[in-house]
Motif scaffolding. Structure first.
Motif, PDB file in Angstrom:
ATOM      1  N   UNK A  22      34.089 -56.268  25.458  1.00  0.00           N
ATOM      2  CA  UNK A  22      34.226 -57.537  24.737  1.00  0.00           C
ATOM      3  C   UNK A  22      35.104 -57.372  23.499  1.00  0.00           C
ATOM      4  N   UNK A  23      34.954 -56.262  22.803  1.00  0.00           N
ATOM      5  CA  UNK A  23      35.772 -56.076  21.593  1.00  0.00           C
ATOM      6  C   UNK A  23      37.249 -55.935  21.952  1.00  0.00           C
ATOM      7  N   UNK A  24      37.560 -55.202  23.015  1.00  0.00           N
ATOM      8  CA  UNK A  24      38.952 -55.056  23.438  1.00  0.00           C
ATOM      9  C   UNK A  24      39.510 -56.389  23.934  1.00  0.00           C
ATOM     10  N   UNK A  25      38.702 -57.159  24.663  1.00  0.00           N
ATOM     11  CA  UNK A  25      39.134 -58.464  25.140  1.00  0.00           C
ATOM     12  C   UNK A  25      39.410 -59.399  23.966  1.00  0.00           C
ATOM     13  N   UNK A  26      38.534 -59.382  22.959  1.00  0.00           N
ATOM     14  CA  UNK A  26      38.748 -60.217  21.769  1.00  0.00           C
ATOM     15  C   UNK A  26      40.038 -59.824  21.071  1.00  0.00           C
ATOM     16  N   UNK A  27      40.281 -58.513  20.912  1.00  0.00           N
ATOM     17  CA  UNK A  27      41.519 -58.045  20.270  1.00  0.00           C
ATOM     18  C   UNK A  27      42.750 -58.515  21.034  1.00  0.00           C
ATOM     19  N   UNK A  28      42.738 -58.333  22.353  1.00  0.00           N
ATOM     20  CA  UNK A  28      43.905 -58.708  23.159  1.00  0.00           C
ATOM     21  C   UNK A  28      44.140 -60.212  23.157  1.00  0.00           C
ATOM     22  N   UNK A  29      43.055 -60.979  23.119  1.00  0.00           N
ATOM     23  CA  UNK A  29      43.184 -62.434  23.134  1.00  0.00           C
ATOM     24  C   UNK A  29      43.453 -62.997  21.745  1.00  0.00           C
ATOM     25  N   UNK A  30      43.335 -62.160  20.709  1.00  0.00           N
ATOM     26  CA  UNK A  30      43.617 -62.604  19.346  1.00  0.00           C
ATOM     27  C   UNK A  30      42.541 -63.482  18.756  1.00  0.00           C
ATOM     28  N   UNK A  31      41.283 -63.211  19.128  1.00  0.00           N
ATOM     29  CA  UNK A  31      40.155 -63.970  18.572  1.00  0.00           C
ATOM     30  C   UNK A  31      39.091 -62.989  18.093  1.00  0.00           C
ATOM     31  N   UNK A  32      38.164 -63.488  17.296  1.00  0.00           N
ATOM     32  CA  UNK A  32      37.059 -62.637  16.840  1.00  0.00           C
ATOM     33  C   UNK A  32      36.067 -62.465  17.986  1.00  0.00           C
ATOM     34  N   UNK A  33      35.204 -61.463  17.869  1.00  0.00           N
ATOM     35  CA  UNK A  33      34.196 -61.253  18.913  1.00  0.00           C
ATOM     36  C   UNK A  33      33.245 -62.434  18.995  1.00  0.00           C
ATOM     37  N   UNK A  34      32.914 -63.036  17.849  1.00  0.00           N
ATOM     38  CA  UNK A  34      32.022 -64.200  17.854  1.00  0.00           C
ATOM     39  C   UNK A  34      32.680 -65.373  18.581  1.00  0.00           C
ATOM     40  N   UNK A  35      33.965 -65.608  18.308  1.00  0.00           N
ATOM     41  CA  UNK A  35      34.703 -66.681  18.986  1.00  0.00           C
ATOM     42  C   UNK A  35      34.772 -66.404  20.481  1.00  0.00           C
ATOM     43  N   UNK A  36      35.061 -65.144  20.823  1.00  0.00           N
ATOM     44  CA  UNK A  36      35.128 -64.767  22.234  1.00  0.00           C
ATOM     45  C   UNK A  36      33.804 -65.063  22.930  1.00  0.00           C
ATOM     46  N   UNK A  37      32.705 -64.659  22.323  1.00  0.00           N
ATOM     47  CA  UNK A  37      31.387 -64.879  22.933  1.00  0.00           C
ATOM     48  C   UNK A  37      31.109 -66.355  23.145  1.00  0.00           C
ATOM     49  N   UNK A  38      31.404 -67.184  22.138  1.00  0.00           N
ATOM     50  CA  UNK A  38      31.176 -68.631  22.267  1.00  0.00           C
ATOM     51  C   UNK A  38      32.026 -69.219  23.388  1.00  0.00           C
ATOM     52  N   UNK A  39      33.297 -68.809  23.431  1.00  0.00           N
ATOM     53  CA  UNK A  39      34.198 -69.370  24.441  1.00  0.00           C
ATOM     54  C   UNK A  39      33.820 -68.899  25.847  1.00  0.00           C
ATOM     55  N   UNK A  40      33.468 -67.632  26.002  1.00  0.00           N
ATOM     56  CA  UNK A  40      33.044 -67.146  27.319  1.00  0.00           C
ATOM     57  C   UNK A  40      31.786 -67.867  27.785  1.00  0.00           C
ATOM     58  N   UNK A  41      30.865 -68.094  26.868  1.00  0.00           N
ATOM     59  CA  UNK A  41      29.636 -68.806  27.225  1.00  0.00           C
ATOM     60  C   UNK A  41      29.958 -70.244  27.654  1.00  0.00           C
ATOM     61  N   UNK A  42      30.851 -70.917  26.911  1.00  0.00           N
ATOM     62  CA  UNK A  42      31.244 -72.281  27.245  1.00  0.00           C
ATOM     63  C   UNK A  42      31.945 -72.320  28.607  1.00  0.00           C
ATOM     64  N   UNK A  43      32.826 -71.359  28.866  1.00  0.00           N
ATOM     65  CA  UNK A  43      33.533 -71.303  30.151  1.00  0.00           C
ATOM     66  C   UNK A  43      32.564 -71.011  31.298  1.00  0.00           C
ATOM     67  N   UNK A  44      31.569 -70.167  31.049  1.00  0.00           N
ATOM     68  CA  UNK A  44      30.573 -69.862  32.081  1.00  0.00           C
ATOM     69  C   UNK A  44      29.691 -71.076  32.363  1.00  0.00           C
TER      70      UNK A  44
END
Length: 152
Positions: A22-44
């Motif tokens: 998750x941390x590497x995915x957040x870095x590559x996508x240019x978002x924070x880990x918290x933002x990544x988690x929220x967005x992945x949850x919304x997409x799921x």
């Protein structure tokens, strides 16, 4: 569902490298880990991202033959589809079942270790499936592109 550019970046990187942390995915996508988690949850929750599944390379396990069988069913029986699919699910060598609208009703992907095993499966299990009107076989030679990705 509307995807913004951050969602698209997340999905692109997730599709290209699904094993990323998750941390590497957040870095590559240019978002924070918290933002990544929220967005992945919304997409799921929206059903855009499903449950992760392992992809098995059958050839590495010794299955050298893959055949796509296309069936036209005898549709004079109203239960033909249901009975055919139920029986096809019971054949261990059937790794995919797809239904179609058109000349072909159902396609089964069948794997076997070699041609002798395929021939046995075909004769003993496949031809025993109910309601077959026609069957056509396509043997897989090579997979050129196998992608679930979309142009995001």
């Amino acid at each position: 569902m509307h995807l913004d550019e951050a969602d698209r970046r997340i999905l692109r990187h997730h599709l290209n490298e699904p094993a990323l942390s998750r941390s590497a995915l957040a870095d590559r996508a240019g978002v924070t880990q918290a933002t990544l988690s929220r967005r992945l949850e919304r997409l799921a929750l929206a059903g855009v991202i499903g449950v992760a599944q392992a992809r098995i390379d059958w050839r590495k396990l010794g299955y050298e033959v893959e055949v796509s069988l296309r069936f036209t069913l005898d549709k004079t029986n109203s239960r033909a589809f249901d009975e055919f699919i139920a029986a096809a699910r019971e054949v261990p060598e059937v790794v995919a079942i797809e239904t179609f609208l058109g000349r072909v009703d159902v396609r089964l992907n069948v794997i076997a270790r070699d041609m002798a095993q395929y021939q046995a499966v075909y004769r003993q299990r496949i031809l025993a499936l109910p309601h077959i009107a026609e069957v056509d076989a396509l043997m897989l030679i090579a997979t050129i592109k196998d992608s679930e990705g979309l142009p995001l």
